[in-house]
Design an enzyme around this catalytic site. Structure first.
Site, short mmCIF file in Angstrom:
data_model
loop_
_atom_site.label_atom_id
_atom_site.label_comp_id
_atom_site.label_asym_id
_atom_site.label_seq_id
_atom_site.Cartn_x
_atom_site.Cartn_y
_atom_site.Cartn_z
N GLY A 227 0.80 -1.23 -0.04
CA GLY A 227 -0.11 -0.13 -0.01
C GLY A 227 0.77 1.27 0.03
O GLY A 227 1.99 1.08 0.21
N CYS B 295 5.56 -6.06 1.29
CA CYS B 295 5.79 -4.65 1.08
C CYS B 295 5.36 -4.10 2.55
O CYS B 295 5.50 -4.24 3.41
CB CYS B 295 5.18 -4.27 -0.04
SG CYS B 295 5.90 -2.60 -0.33
N TYR B 296 4.42 -3.20 2.30
CA TYR B 296 3.62 -2.38 3.33
C TYR B 296 2.95 -3.42 4.64
O TYR B 296 3.21 -3.22 5.63
CB TYR B 296 2.58 -1.46 3.01
CG TYR B 296 1.85 -0.72 3.95
CD1 TYR B 296 2.33 0.28 4.64
CD2 TYR B 296 0.64 -1.14 4.67
CE1 TYR B 296 1.72 1.06 5.61
CE2 TYR B 296 -0.13 -0.57 5.50
CZ TYR B 296 0.51 0.57 6.00
OH TYR B 296 -0.15 1.32 7.20
N HIS C 187 7.81 -7.65 -4.36
CA HIS C 187 6.46 -8.22 -4.79
C HIS C 187 6.59 -9.44 -5.36
O HIS C 187 6.83 -9.35 -6.68
CB HIS C 187 5.99 -7.08 -5.79
CG HIS C 187 5.53 -5.83 -5.18
ND1 HIS C 187 4.22 -5.28 -4.27
CD2 HIS C 187 6.07 -4.63 -4.67
CE1 HIS C 187 4.30 -4.47 -3.88
NE2 HIS C 187 5.39 -3.77 -4.05
N GLU D 233 4.09 -11.01 -6.55
CA GLU D 233 3.03 -11.31 -7.48
C GLU D 233 3.23 -10.84 -8.68
O GLU D 233 2.34 -10.98 -9.69
CB GLU D 233 1.74 -10.57 -6.88
CG GLU D 233 1.63 -9.22 -6.73
CD GLU D 233 2.63 -8.59 -5.52
OE1 GLU D 233 3.48 -9.08 -5.01
OE2 GLU D 233 2.40 -7.16 -5.34
N SER E 93 -20.20 -2.12 -24.02
CA SER E 93 -19.20 -1.14 -24.21
C SER E 93 -18.33 -1.53 -25.22
O SER E 93 -17.45 -0.83 -25.62
CB SER E 93 -18.37 -0.85 -22.97
OG SER E 93 -17.58 -2.25 -22.60
N ASP F 274 -15.41 -7.61 -21.02
CA ASP F 274 -16.24 -7.94 -19.67
C ASP F 274 -17.87 -7.63 -20.04
O ASP F 274 -18.65 -8.98 -19.68
CB ASP F 274 -15.76 -7.13 -18.45
CG ASP F 274 -14.34 -7.15 -18.18
OD1 ASP F 274 -13.64 -8.03 -18.58
OD2 ASP F 274 -13.95 -6.26 -17.38
N LYS G 105 -10.17 -10.67 -14.74
CA LYS G 105 -10.17 -10.60 -16.18
C LYS G 105 -9.77 -12.04 -16.78
O LYS G 105 -10.41 -12.34 -17.87
CB LYS G 105 -9.30 -9.57 -16.62
CG LYS G 105 -9.26 -9.10 -18.13
CD LYS G 105 -10.29 -8.00 -18.06
CE LYS G 105 -10.43 -7.26 -19.44
NZ LYS G 105 -11.50 -5.97 -19.19
#
Ligand code: XMP
Length: 585
Positions: free
Chosen positions: A52, A79-80, A166, A168, A220, A224, A370
């Site tokens: 964060g 991290c944070y 990180h 990820e 749109s 999605d 997604k």
């Protein structure tokens, strides 16, 4: 389905990426606010605390209830999250003298448990200013870098671990292995998640929520909403679904025709176009401030939607609204209190919120990410041209067409020209608007490396752009007062169409994750705008690296772009994310 892992959101956009990575490993994970009551997590197998933008000592910064560490569950702080854990358990955190953003090399001191399978040195992705200074009692140091002496720590007896980097993001080469070690070796999670197994449950939910009503979609053209529509079509049949596409005047060339064809291929008679071009352009006239533009677009969407709902008698009780909201959308814009404003989603503005409260909405993808949506879309037979298209932001070309309230002169410095347009960047995790540094050099790998260094020491700019070609020398260019006019949008649309056609024909489109084309009000009186090319590599849009394209393609692209009326120059964005964002606003 009960998640085995909860990712506690400490205000960073990385929390979703962490949850997605866990799901990719076949373990169902959700995201929870970081001040969640620890008792509600008792049935989890493990907890991860995300990164964060805050500093643990700042008043009001996100905190985690210390009881979390006493649940007897394995906890991984990232991290944070590491800093929160260290501080809460008796260690200390200090401000680093300089931040560390980007690739770094850790020295692995304990290649065991969490870091099992790690080599002596490993390449990782860092994004932080603060760092842990003293370890809490019971913790051992597992990895370090020269700038960050505490890069990984662990209390093996209590299964508590923390990493400053990180795991990820793909730039951390052995990040997946680290998460596997944590999930399967330390937390003993089971593989229980496969998105394709969700079809029956999603269809059941669509039928249950809809009851005997029909479903209206505002399409749109994005992945999605189209997949969500296809799922409702499959669950309810063509007589009970309808799609309206709002033409905002902010779309790319050929978009309306593409969306129409996609829907009509699914079922004839389910699709219509609503022309709202003058409404959107009218509302945006004279507006320069980027976040204000985004807000207005969100509001106009709701206005158009409400008008369509009323005129089409969609509010007569027989209809509900279908939306392609995916999991991160439900959380980013305030689903959790700490979420930083990353972008404004029109899926969650007031008018729509009212419909949600009245139980007049169906969102079949609301628990999915997604890439999981794409997997479903392919199985539903949707074309690759739709599923594989680059992401395109909801507010459309408006956020790629920069405006300026007043004229300005680029300032010549030893680093290059500081151009007074405002582009967004992300430092730590928060959005900041700053000027742009323009270089006279052509884009190349070497210039990109130099740009990365320059931007680390300059606090006044967010991005570095290199000059590909121009009608006017850079030293003579000016920023011109300019708004979002039909003329400028047409200019950007023409530039975007050229870039898209040439990238598709050359195959470059498939080598990059996204390729925004941006118009900035930098030029001369008769050629008032410049085009910026922004091709990037990414896996998820959370982090990205600038990509230098092949010289021949760039030369012919530049030549064609310079032939557009009113275009003074073509630039190339060489900035990674962080510190820049992908889009310019
Ligand atoms: P940034 O600019 O934050 O963009 O690095 C990350 C990704 O998000 C897309 N983006 C949006 N998508 N509505 C959207 O649907 C938006 O308002 C929006 N803003 C950014 C962007 O294109 C990139 O893929």
């Amino acid at each position: 389905m009960t998640p085995q892992v909860s990712v506690l959101d400490a205000g960073g956009q990385y929390c979703h990426l962490i949850a997605r990575r866990v799901r990719e490993l076949g373990v169902y994970a959700d995201v929870q606010p970081c001040d969640v009551d620890p008792k509600s997590l008792r049935n989890r197998s493990a907890i991860i605390i995300s990164g964060g933008p805050s500093s643990v000592y700042e008043p009001g910064s996100p905190q985690v209830d210390g009881e979390i560490y006493k649940l007897g569950l394995p906890v991984l702080g990232i991290c944070y999250g590491l800093q929160l854990m260290a501080r809460s358990l008796g260690g200390t955190v200090e401000k680093g003298d300089k931040g560390e953003y980007g690739q770094a090399t850790i020295e692995v001191l304990l290649a065991d448990r969490l870091l099992a399978g790690f080599a002596k040195t490993e390449s990782v992705w860092m994004s932080h200013r603060d760092r842990v200074a003293n370890l809490p009692p019971g913790f051992r140091l597992m990895a370090a870098t020269p700038t960050c002496p505490v890069a990984a720590i662990g209390d093996e007896a209590h299964n508590l671990y923390g990493v400053q980097f990180h795991p990820e993001v793909v730039h951390t080469h052995r990040g997946r292995r680290l998460l596997e070690n944590f999930l399967f070796e330390i937390a003993e999670c089971q593989r229980d998640w496969d998105p394709l197994q969700q079809f029956p449950e999603i269809e059941r939910q669509v039928r249950e929520v809809t009851g005997d009503r029909n479903v209206l979609f505002f399409a749109s053209g994005g992945v999605d909403s189209t997949v969500a529509f296809a799922l409702c079509l499959r669950a309810l049949g063509p007589e009970r679904v309808h799609a309206v596409y709002v033409d905002t005047g902010l779309m790319r060339e050929g978009e309306t025709e593409f969306v129409r064809a996609t829907f009509e291929r699914m079922a004839m008679g389910v699709f219509e176009v609503a022309d709202a071009r003058s409404q959107f352009l009218g509302a945006l006239a004279g507006v320069h401030e980027p976040e204000r533009k985004r807000h207005i677009i969100g509001e106009e969407f709701v206005r158009v939607q409400e008008r369509i709902l009323e005129r089409g008698h969609f509010l007569d009780g027989h209809w509900i609204l279908g939306q392609g909201t995916i999991y991160p959308d439900t959380i980013e814009s305030g689903g959790t209190k700490q979420a930083d404003l990353i972008k404004t989603h029109h899926n969650r503005v007031a008018g729509i919120q009212r419909l949600i409260e009245q139980n007049k909405i169906v969102e079949p993808l609301r628990d999915l990410y997604k890439d999981e949506v794409r997997v479903l879309g392919r199985t539903l037979g949707l074309p690759d041209a739709l599923l594989d298209r680059h992401p395109f932001p909801g507010p459309g070309l408006a956020i790629r067409c920069l405006c300026a309230a007043e004229a300005g002169v680029p300032e010549r410095t030893s680093d290059g020209y500081i151009v007074p347009v405002r582009s967004v960047g992300v430092q730590g995790d928060s959005r900041t608007y700053r000027a742009v540094l323009a270089l006279e050099e052509r884009p190349s790998e070497a210039v990109m490396e130099q740009a990365t260094e320059t931007i680390n020491h300059l606090t006044t700019v967010n991005r570095v752009i290199a000059l590909c070609g121009a009608h006017v020398p850079l030293r003579e260019m000016r920023v011109l007062a300019s708004a979002l006019s039909t003329e400028r949008l047409a200019r950007l649309r023409a530039a975007d169409a050229i870039v898209r056609r040439m990238s598709e024909e050359s195959g470059f489109e498939r080598q990059v994750w996204q390729f925004p084309v941006v118009l900035i009000p930098l030029g001369s009186a008769d050629r008032p705008d410049s085009v910026v090319l922004r091709p990037i590599h990414s896996v998820d849009g959370m982090t990205a690296s600038a990509v230098v394209m092949e010289e021949r393609l760039l030369a012919s692209m530049t030549e064609q772009l310079l032939a557009i009326d009113g275009v003074a120059a073509v630039f190339y964005d060489l900035t990674h994310k962080p510190p820049a964002t992908i889009e310019w606003e």
